[in-house]
Design an enzyme around this catalytic site. Structure first.
Site, PDB file in Angstrom:
ATOM      1  N   GLY A  73      37.340  36.773  36.791  1.00 14.34           N
ATOM      2  CA  GLY A  73      38.430  36.453  37.709  1.00 14.34           C
ATOM      3  C   GLY A  73      38.613  37.536  38.752  1.00 14.34           C
ATOM      4  O   GLY A  73      38.808  37.254  39.946  1.00 14.34           O
ATOM      5  N   THR A  74      38.541  38.782  38.323  1.00 16.03           N
ATOM      6  CA  THR A  74      38.767  39.890  39.257  1.00 16.03           C
ATOM      7  C   THR A  74      37.746  39.870  40.389  1.00 16.03           C
ATOM      8  O   THR A  74      38.099  40.044  41.566  1.00 16.03           O
ATOM      9  CB  THR A  74      38.714  41.227  38.497  1.00 16.03           C
ATOM     10  N   GLY A 204      36.408  32.710  32.927  1.00 15.96           N
ATOM     11  CA  GLY A 204      35.939  32.072  31.700  1.00 15.96           C
ATOM     12  C   GLY A 204      36.775  32.396  30.474  1.00 15.96           C
ATOM     13  O   GLY A 204      37.080  31.519  29.669  1.00 15.96           O
ATOM     14  N   CYS A 328      45.958  44.031  31.112  1.00 13.22           N
ATOM     15  CA  CYS A 328      45.297  45.115  31.842  1.00 13.22           C
ATOM     16  C   CYS A 328      46.265  46.246  32.146  1.00 13.22           C
ATOM     17  O   CYS A 328      45.861  47.331  32.531  1.00 13.22           O
ATOM     18  CB  CYS A 328      44.637  44.598  33.111  1.00 13.22           C
TER      19      CYS A 328
HETATM   20  N1  PLP Z   1      44.476  36.656  37.743  1.00 12.93           N
HETATM   21  C1  PLP Z   1      45.332  36.422  36.738  1.00 12.93           C
HETATM   22  C2  PLP Z   1      46.583  35.618  37.004  1.00 12.93           C
HETATM   23  C3  PLP Z   1      45.074  36.927  35.458  1.00 12.93           C
HETATM   24  O1  PLP Z   1      45.932  36.707  34.464  1.00 12.93           O
HETATM   25  C4  PLP Z   1      43.884  37.695  35.261  1.00 12.93           C
HETATM   26  C5  PLP Z   1      43.592  38.306  33.930  1.00 12.93           C
HETATM   27  O2  PLP Z   1      44.486  38.677  33.214  1.00 12.93           O
HETATM   28  C6  PLP Z   1      43.006  37.900  36.330  1.00 12.93           C
HETATM   29  C7  PLP Z   1      43.348  37.364  37.547  1.00 12.93           C
HETATM   30  C8  PLP Z   1      41.731  38.684  36.170  1.00 12.93           C
HETATM   31  O3  PLP Z   1      40.733  37.936  35.513  1.00 12.93           O
HETATM   32  P1  PLP Z   1      39.544  38.684  34.719  1.00 12.93           P
HETATM   33  O4  PLP Z   1      40.150  39.227  33.464  1.00 12.93           O
HETATM   34  O5  PLP Z   1      38.538  37.606  34.445  1.00 12.93           O
HETATM   35  O6  PLP Z   1      38.991  39.730  35.611  1.00 12.93           O
END
Ligand code: PLP
Length: 387
Positions: A73-74, A204, A328
């Site tokens: 996601g990041t 994922g 995080c």
């Molecule tokens: N965006 C939201 C709303 C999230 O909750 C998260 C993860 O906690 C992310 C982005 C980041 O995703 P990833 O953990 O796959 O990097």
């Protein structure tokens, strides 16, 4: 010692489905080739990647070429925010977002400030929804991106993105809109075309798929500058040898979540409601985020008179995995930027507890949580001996 038996932290990550684990193992064993190679091993990997892209696209009611696989996601969010900002640099420099976005959005935008972009952070109401008038007022012809979340990770608020985008579209120039749907999937139907947006991020590991793989949906025709440079993978939008097994796992998890959603949602919502009602009956416990317009698996609370981080440790010892808010940021002593943006004081924000259910959460898990959480709260408040 840790290793809680009852997992109520599905907003942090979800255990991958057995079908997904099996699919990943199968791909790692049989389709290990480089999808860019012309020989048989490469072609087998390419076929799996193509299938994963088709399966993902079908789940989003979109075209396969709109799907870019990323490392999570990041990365999808960074590609969306930075890619759209740099692509728009010739015409403007304004990025419009909200105070309750994930750090991936806010920190990518703040990074861009160093290069002359202007970031407008629109305030939110007490339930975490941005003020539509302020969003519309902030968007002008110099705007290179609007970034909104579909659902909040810390308080579960569902943001009325369709209405907001409709207002943005009615009121001014057609600006690129990115939606962070990482937390919304698998709990909501995700239809980027219907939202009339340009970019949408998924991850994922939030939908019973693997970690380290995500998706950026890019509306065909939308202009974006790549942020990883190298080979021509992902149609020159994201260089690097593809995570074939990860993509296959994500695609399978997403497809299953879509096909099962109608059955899963009411059951999880009912279990969450029972947990919510039971915990709100504990004195000086209150809900954060909206009562109704929230993710069906999500419960977030303020527990007056104790620190959320102490409660999370106590619950872990008692067999329940929970969190104070974003995974995080856990371990950080900083109060949640989401709660602060919603007008919660720093002292109150320190008492936050988040309990998030999953598809496989059982009624017996809720029964146990309804015994263990009030007992832990009472003990930490010095109210009794507890369980
Ligand atoms: N965006 C939201 C709303 C999230 O909750 C998260 C993860 O906690 C992310 C982005 C980041 O995703 P990833 O953990 O796959 O990097």
């Amino acid at each position: 010692m840790t290793g809680a038996a009852i997992y109520l932290d599905h907003a942090a990550t979800t255990p991958p489905r057995p079908e997904v684990v099996a699919r990943i193992a199968e791909v790692l064993a049989d389709a290990w080739g480089n999808p860019s190679s012309v020989h048989g091993a490469g072609r087998r990997a390419r076929a799996v990647l193509d299938d994963a892209r088709d399966e993902t696209a079908a789940a989003l009611a979109t075209e396969s070429r709109a799907i870019v696989f990323t490392s999570g996601g990041t990365e999808a969010i960074n590609l969306a925010v930075k890619g759209a900002a740099w692509a728009g640099k010739g015409t403007g420099h304004r990025i419009v977002t909200t105070g309750v976005e994930h750090e991936a959005v806010l920190n990518a935008a703040r990074f861009l400030e160093r290069f002359g972009f202007e970031v407008v952070v629109v305030p939110v109401d007490a339930e975490g929804r941005p003020d539509p008038d302020r969003i519309v007022a902030a968007v002008d012809e110099r705007t290179v991106l609007v970034s909104l979340q579909l659902a909040n990770n810390e308080v579960g608020t569902i943001v009325p993105v369709a209405d907001l985008v409709a207002r943005i579209r009615r009121s001014g120039p057609r600006v690129p809109v990115h939606v962070d749907a990482v937390q919304a999937a698998p709990w909501m139907a995700i239809d980027p075309a219907a939202l009339d947006i340009d970019l949408l991020s998924l991850s994922g590991h939030k939908l019973e798929g693997p970690k380290g793989v995500g998706v950026l949906w890019i509306r065909p025709g939308a202009v974006l500058l790549p942020q990883l440079h190298g080979g021509g993978q992902e149609r020159y939008r994201r260089a690097g040898t593809e995570n074939v097994a990860g993509a296959a796992g994500l695609a399978r998890a997403l497809a299953l979540s879509v096909s099962e959603r109608e059955v899963v949602l009411p059951r999880v919502r009912a279990a969450r409601d029972r947990l919510r009602d039971g915990l709100l009956a504990v004195p000086r416990v209150r809900l954060t985020g909206p009562a109704e317009e929230r993710l069906p698996n999500h419960l977030s609370l303020l527990v007056e008179g104790l620190r959320g981080s102490d409660l999370v440790v106590a619950l872990d010892l008692a067999g329940i995995a929970a969190s104070t808010g974003a995974a995080c940021s856990s371990g950080s002593e900083e109060p949640s930027h989401v709660l602060l943006a919603m007008g919660v004081s720093a002292t109150e924000a320190a008492s936050a507890l988040r309990l998030t259910l999953g598809r496989r959460t059982e009624e017996t898990d809720v029964d146990a949580a309804l015994r263990i959480v009030p007992a832990a709260v009472a003990r930490l408040r010095g109210e009794g001996t507890g369980a």
